[in-house]
Design an enzyme around this catalytic site. Sequence first.
Site, PDB file in Angstrom:
ATOM      1  N   LYS A   1       1.114  -1.366  -0.161  1.00  0.00           N
ATOM      2  CA  LYS A   1       0.257   0.198  -0.247  1.00  0.00           C
ATOM      3  C   LYS A   1       0.669   0.842  -0.414  1.00  0.00           C
ATOM      4  O   LYS A   1       1.922   1.217   0.943  1.00  0.00           O
ATOM      5  CB  LYS A   1      -1.128  -0.038   1.496  1.00  0.00           C
TER       6      LYS A   1
ATOM      7  N   SER B   1      -9.569   2.879   2.976  1.00  0.00           N
ATOM      8  CA  SER B   1      -8.391   3.216   2.129  1.00  0.00           C
ATOM      9  C   SER B   1      -7.525   2.769   1.363  1.00  0.00           C
ATOM     10  O   SER B   1      -6.384   2.874   0.721  1.00  0.00           O
ATOM     11  CB  SER B   1      -7.268   4.455   2.836  1.00  0.00           C
TER      12      SER B   1
ATOM     13  N   SER C   1     -10.406   0.603   6.988  1.00  0.00           N
ATOM     14  CA  SER C   1      -9.829   0.759   5.512  1.00  0.00           C
ATOM     15  C   SER C   1      -9.244  -0.559   5.010  1.00  0.00           C
ATOM     16  O   SER C   1      -8.569  -0.705   3.662  1.00  0.00           O
ATOM     17  CB  SER C   1      -8.362   2.067   5.635  1.00  0.00           C
TER      18      SER C   1
END
Length: 245
Positions: free
Chosen positions: A75, A151, A175
């Site tokens: 990520k 996210s 997230s």
Amino acid sequence: MLVKEYLSCDAIELAKRIKAGEISPDEAMNCALSRINEVNTSINAIVIDCSDFAKKCLANLNGNEPYYGVPLLIKDLGQPISGIRSTEGSHFFATNIAQFTSDLVTKMISLGFIPIAKTNTPELGLSFVTESVLLGPCRNPYDQNRTSGGSSGGSAAAIATGIAPVATASDGGGSIRIPAACCGLFGFKPTTSLTPTGPLTNELWSGLAVNFVLTRSLGDSEALFNQLVDHSRVRLHQSNKRTLH
């Protein structure tokens, strides 16, 4: 190994096949890169190429690691890799080159994973949809008119399309869990402080956020939780519970 076969493997199965000599780590990485070329134009899950770094990682592994040669996605938020762009999904950090590697990424590499790319994220992770001005929207692989969540939306969309069996993620207010739900994956938020968050801090968002992974199989999620968790922290939590009672 054909890409079609690669897509059917979770991390545990792929690691077994590599150790059995049925596929080499280079072949596994080539399958992952081929899959990026096939699907990323339409979903925009992958935003930074790390394949050169992955090759260096592979050269430094000894082959005895439990996940030796298994491709991994990282990520692009709070999980830097030294020498690689780390944008946090923000124009402010668009040209930022990380000066250190996060403890989570270091741990994943020590387990044998090779980080091949970084995944899309909303700006500073402050949204439940992955649609930053800098990186553009990440689309749901099952319906490109829908969101992949946030996210960790880039990680989720990439795993759902089979680019890699595992991607790192983080979760403060959903997230990991929201993208997992949007993309049909396994993802949960571990108890605060059990998984690596350093080297800059012991707790993310004052303890609200944690690092973990997204996967396509329950077996992978369970095994990686056991590999990543700080068992001394588990004992501390258990001790604190007994004290409170």
